[in-house]
Design a protein around this motif. Structure first.
Motif, PDB file in Angstrom:
ATOM      1  N   PHE A  47       4.535   0.178   5.206  1.00  0.00           N
ATOM      2  CA  PHE A  47       5.274   1.192   4.473  1.00  0.00           C
ATOM      3  C   PHE A  47       4.556   2.530   4.565  1.00  0.00           C
ATOM      4  O   PHE A  47       3.349   2.586   4.825  1.00  0.00           O
ATOM      5  N   ARG A  48       5.318   3.605   4.361  1.00  0.00           N
ATOM      6  CA  ARG A  48       4.757   4.954   4.417  1.00  0.00           C
ATOM      7  C   ARG A  48       5.357   5.780   3.279  1.00  0.00           C
ATOM      8  O   ARG A  48       6.429   5.456   2.740  1.00  0.00           O
ATOM      9  N   ALA A  49       4.673   6.847   2.950  1.00  0.00           N
ATOM     10  CA  ALA A  49       5.168   7.775   1.938  1.00  0.00           C
ATOM     11  C   ALA A  49       6.039   8.825   2.617  1.00  0.00           C
ATOM     12  O   ALA A  49       5.613   9.489   3.565  1.00  0.00           O
ATOM     13  N   ALA A  50       7.261   8.973   2.132  1.00  0.00           N
ATOM     14  CA  ALA A  50       8.207   9.892   2.773  1.00  0.00           C
ATOM     15  C   ALA A  50       8.362  11.206   2.018  1.00  0.00           C
ATOM     16  O   ALA A  50       9.153  12.059   2.418  1.00  0.00           O
ATOM     17  N   GLY A  51       7.606  11.379   0.930  1.00  0.00           N
ATOM     18  CA  GLY A  51       7.721  12.614   0.160  1.00  0.00           C
ATOM     19  C   GLY A  51       6.840  13.725   0.692  1.00  0.00           C
ATOM     20  O   GLY A  51       6.072  13.542   1.643  1.00  0.00           O
ATOM     21  N   ASP A  52       6.942  14.867   0.059  1.00  0.00           N
ATOM     22  CA  ASP A  52       6.193  16.061   0.449  1.00  0.00           C
ATOM     23  C   ASP A  52       5.180  16.396  -0.647  1.00  0.00           C
ATOM     24  O   ASP A  52       5.560  16.687  -1.785  1.00  0.00           O
ATOM     25  N   PRO A  53       3.875  16.360  -0.342  1.00  0.00           N
ATOM     26  CA  PRO A  53       2.870  16.665  -1.372  1.00  0.00           C
ATOM     27  C   PRO A  53       3.076  18.023  -2.034  1.00  0.00           C
ATOM     28  O   PRO A  53       2.700  18.209  -3.200  1.00  0.00           O
TER      29      PRO A  53
ATOM     30  N   GLN B 123       0.087  -1.499   3.405  1.00  0.00           N
ATOM     31  CA  GLN B 123      -0.157  -0.205   2.740  1.00  0.00           C
ATOM     32  C   GLN B 123       0.379  -0.152   1.319  1.00  0.00           C
ATOM     33  O   GLN B 123       0.298   0.898   0.674  1.00  0.00           O
ATOM     34  N   LEU B 124       0.885  -1.275   0.809  1.00  0.00           N
ATOM     35  CA  LEU B 124       1.499  -1.253  -0.512  1.00  0.00           C
ATOM     36  C   LEU B 124       1.087  -2.433  -1.386  1.00  0.00           C
ATOM     37  O   LEU B 124       0.831  -2.267  -2.579  1.00  0.00           O
ATOM     38  N   HIS B 125       1.034  -3.643  -0.797  1.00  0.00           N
ATOM     39  CA  HIS B 125       0.821  -4.860  -1.582  1.00  0.00           C
ATOM     40  C   HIS B 125      -0.527  -5.494  -1.268  1.00  0.00           C
ATOM     41  O   HIS B 125      -0.921  -5.573  -0.110  1.00  0.00           O
ATOM     42  N   PRO B 126      -1.228  -5.999  -2.280  1.00  0.00           N
ATOM     43  CA  PRO B 126      -2.504  -6.688  -2.048  1.00  0.00           C
ATOM     44  C   PRO B 126      -2.302  -8.073  -1.452  1.00  0.00           C
ATOM     45  O   PRO B 126      -1.251  -8.700  -1.641  1.00  0.00           O
ATOM     46  N   ASP B 127      -3.312  -8.562  -0.727  1.00  0.00           N
ATOM     47  CA  ASP B 127      -3.237  -9.903  -0.158  1.00  0.00           C
ATOM     48  C   ASP B 127      -3.723 -10.936  -1.167  1.00  0.00           C
ATOM     49  O   ASP B 127      -4.071 -10.618  -2.308  1.00  0.00           O
ATOM     50  N   ALA B 128      -3.757 -12.207  -0.736  1.00  0.00           N
ATOM     51  CA  ALA B 128      -4.097 -13.299  -1.649  1.00  0.00           C
ATOM     52  C   ALA B 128      -5.505 -13.153  -2.214  1.00  0.00           C
ATOM     53  O   ALA B 128      -5.742 -13.402  -3.404  1.00  0.00           O
ATOM     54  N   ALA B 129      -6.458 -12.762  -1.369  1.00  0.00           N
ATOM     55  CA  ALA B 129      -7.835 -12.603  -1.848  1.00  0.00           C
ATOM     56  C   ALA B 129      -7.930 -11.504  -2.893  1.00  0.00           C
ATOM     57  O   ALA B 129      -8.700 -11.606  -3.862  1.00  0.00           O
ATOM     58  N   THR B 130      -7.146 -10.460  -2.728  1.00  0.00           N
ATOM     59  CA  THR B 130      -7.175  -9.358  -3.685  1.00  0.00           C
ATOM     60  C   THR B 130      -6.591  -9.768  -5.024  1.00  0.00           C
ATOM     61  O   THR B 130      -7.034  -9.288  -6.084  1.00  0.00           O
ATOM     62  N   HIS B 131      -5.593 -10.654  -5.022  1.00  0.00           N
ATOM     63  CA  HIS B 131      -5.074 -11.169  -6.293  1.00  0.00           C
ATOM     64  C   HIS B 131      -6.195 -11.830  -7.093  1.00  0.00           C
ATOM     65  O   HIS B 131      -6.297 -11.642  -8.312  1.00  0.00           O
ATOM     66  N   HIS B 132      -7.046 -12.605  -6.426  1.00  0.00           N
ATOM     67  CA  HIS B 132      -8.175 -13.240  -7.113  1.00  0.00           C
ATOM     68  C   HIS B 132      -9.138 -12.180  -7.665  1.00  0.00           C
ATOM     69  O   HIS B 132      -9.609 -12.290  -8.803  1.00  0.00           O
ATOM     70  N   ARG B 133      -9.421 -11.163  -6.881  1.00  0.00           N
ATOM     71  CA  ARG B 133     -10.344 -10.121  -7.327  1.00  0.00           C
ATOM     72  C   ARG B 133      -9.767  -9.366  -8.520  1.00  0.00           C
ATOM     73  O   ARG B 133     -10.475  -9.086  -9.501  1.00  0.00           O
TER      74      ARG B 133
ATOM     75  N   PRO C 161      10.135   2.070   4.801  1.00  0.00           N
ATOM     76  CA  PRO C 161       9.561   1.108   5.751  1.00  0.00           C
ATOM     77  C   PRO C 161       9.123   1.804   7.024  1.00  0.00           C
ATOM     78  O   PRO C 161       9.784   2.723   7.512  1.00  0.00           O
ATOM     79  N   ASP C 162       7.991   1.381   7.554  1.00  0.00           N
ATOM     80  CA  ASP C 162       7.468   1.895   8.812  1.00  0.00           C
ATOM     81  C   ASP C 162       7.700   0.824   9.876  1.00  0.00           C
ATOM     82  O   ASP C 162       6.977  -0.163   9.944  1.00  0.00           O
ATOM     83  N   PHE C 163       8.736   1.002  10.664  1.00  0.00           N
ATOM     84  CA  PHE C 163       9.117  -0.026  11.626  1.00  0.00           C
ATOM     85  C   PHE C 163       8.281   0.014  12.904  1.00  0.00           C
ATOM     86  O   PHE C 163       8.474  -0.815  13.792  1.00  0.00           O
ATOM     87  N   SER C 164       7.339   0.953  12.995  1.00  0.00           N
ATOM     88  CA  SER C 164       6.577   1.090  14.237  1.00  0.00           C
ATOM     89  C   SER C 164       5.674  -0.106  14.499  1.00  0.00           C
ATOM     90  O   SER C 164       5.227  -0.310  15.633  1.00  0.00           O
ATOM     91  N   THR C 165       5.383  -0.900  13.471  1.00  0.00           N
ATOM     92  CA  THR C 165       4.486  -2.045  13.651  1.00  0.00           C
ATOM     93  C   THR C 165       5.233  -3.359  13.802  1.00  0.00           C
ATOM     94  O   THR C 165       4.599  -4.415  13.912  1.00  0.00           O
ATOM     95  N   LEU C 166       6.562  -3.321  13.815  1.00  0.00           N
ATOM     96  CA  LEU C 166       7.309  -4.571  13.910  1.00  0.00           C
ATOM     97  C   LEU C 166       7.054  -5.298  15.219  1.00  0.00           C
ATOM     98  O   LEU C 166       7.097  -6.530  15.277  1.00  0.00           O
TER      99      LEU C 166
END
Length: 391
Positions: free
Chosen positions: A301-307, A360-370, A289-294
């Motif tokens: 959300f952010r990726a915490a791994g190392d490429p 950054q992880l889940h689509p919104d309602a409009a995207t579910h329709h698409r 979780p990226d709490f900076s936007t709370l």
């Protein structure tokens, strides 16, 4: 309320559930059978499979008033914005005729920083639909996809009778929170529910938020569930949890598909790789979780791994897509009913520019329709693997 008659809620009135548990309040639909639930005590899985995504009451009646008593369990996350209330969709002869919700209920509070949980009790609530057409009709009540829902009582002002399965084919689908319906507007507008409507099939949705992890008990549940069409959407949760390396992933996919084929040897089976998720395209998990936007009322959300650790076998979405395509190509040489689809056909780079993932992880309602439109075209279209054929 003396003019309303109570009808017992039984399995023959429910679709989309694999099990029905008797509780002190009534009945609790489950999307995994008891044997599967007994093999894993993970709290995330227990929550997800008991949230009745795709589960609906279906019956015929002349009733103009329908009431349903239910005890909901809402999720709440410490420090995060409140989750939206669950919605009940009422369909009459296949068309949306009403939406409502219940009050009261329990709240399950999760502290994502410590893992601590707490359940706060609350009362049973009632959802009521009135002024329905005074004629014989098929009624469907789609239960909230994002709230655990114990069904307490069903009341109507005319008799209720079950509806047979009919001639529609059954589509069994398994995936992550995106398939579960995260951030969809309502239970009948998750992308699998919309795609099922477009394809004129009966949906059994085993989209399990956070729990599409190639679990053997999920494969066995699918093996033992009658189905005419099967799809599995694999990948994002494995990266989210940084659960396994490539060495384990490949045989786990084979094992999952082997188990499905034990019960469904020639059923059309579509393997779908992850939709675009920029934070994890080339960066491994875990997802954090990226709490900076709370402060602005948003959780991201952010990726915490190392490429750099991809060379050690850590999974990214691109690694998973490449391997899934290879596995399906290999297996399809002996399995002509096995098919592969790149999830970016459902949601790709152009879609992210147009309808970005809010967290950054889940689509919104409009995207579910698409996504539903795209999947229906891909799977149920003229050349699709789920197209009904006379041969």
């Amino acid at each position: 309320m003396s003019d309303l008659t109570t009808t017992p809620i039984t399995a023959e009135l429910l679709r989309g559930a694999l099990d029905l548990e008797r509780t002190e309040h009534g009945v609790l639909p489950h999307r995994l059978p008891a044997r599967a639930r007994a093999q894993c005590t993970d709290g995330q899985l227990a929550m997800a499979e008991a949230q009745p995504s795709g589960v609906r009451l279906v019956f015929r009646t002349r009733a103009t008033v329908v009431e349903l008593d239910a005890l909901r369990t809402k999720m709440a996350y410490v420090g995060a914005p409140p989750r939206p209330d669950g919605v009940y969709d009422l369909l009459v002869d296949g068309s949306l005729a009403g939406q409502s919700g219940v009050t009261g209920g329990q709240v399950h509070v999760v502290d994502m920083t410590t893992g601590a949980t707490e359940t706060r009790p609350g009362p049973v609530g009632t959802v009521r639909f009135a002024d329905l057409p005074d004629r014989a009709k098929q009624v469907e009540i789609w239960l909230p996809h994002n709230e655990i829902t114990e069904l307490v009582a069903l009341r109507t002002d005319a008799p209720v009778e079950p509806v047979g399965q009919g001639s529609r084919r059954v589509w069994l689908h398994h995936g992550s929170s995106i398939s579960h319906g995260s951030d969809a507007a309502s239970p009948s507008t998750t992308w699998p529910a919309l795609a099922a409507s477009l394809g004129d099939v009966e949906l059994v949705n085993l989209g399990l938020g956070g729990s599409a992890l190639l679990d053997p008990f999920t494969a066995r549940a699918m093996r033992d569930t009658p189905a005419d069409l099967i799809s599995v959407k694999i990948g994002i949760n494995l990266v989210n949890m940084d659960l396994m390396r490539l060495r384990a992933f490949t045989p786990a996919v084979h094992g999952f598909l082997d188990t499905l084929r034990e019960g469904h040897p020639t059923t059309p089976l579509l393997v779908v790789s992850p939709i675009l998720c920029p934070i994890h395209e080339d960066t491994p998990g875990p997802t954090a979780p990226d709490f900076s936007t709370l402060g602005a009322g948003r959780l991201q959300f952010r990726a915490a791994g190392d490429p750099a650790e991809r060379v050690a076998g850590r999974l990214t979405l691109n690694v998973i897509r490449e391997e899934l395509a290879r596995i399906v190509k290999q297996r399809s040489a002996d399995d002509p009913h096995l098919h592969y689809a790149d999830g970016r056909v459902l949601y790709g780079e152009a879609d992210f520019a147009d309808l970005p993932l809010p967290d950054q992880l889940h689509p919104d309602a409009a995207t579910h329709h698409r996504m539903a439109d795209r999947f229906a075209e891909l799977a149920f279209g003229a050349a699709g693997p789920f197209t009904a054929r006379s041969d």
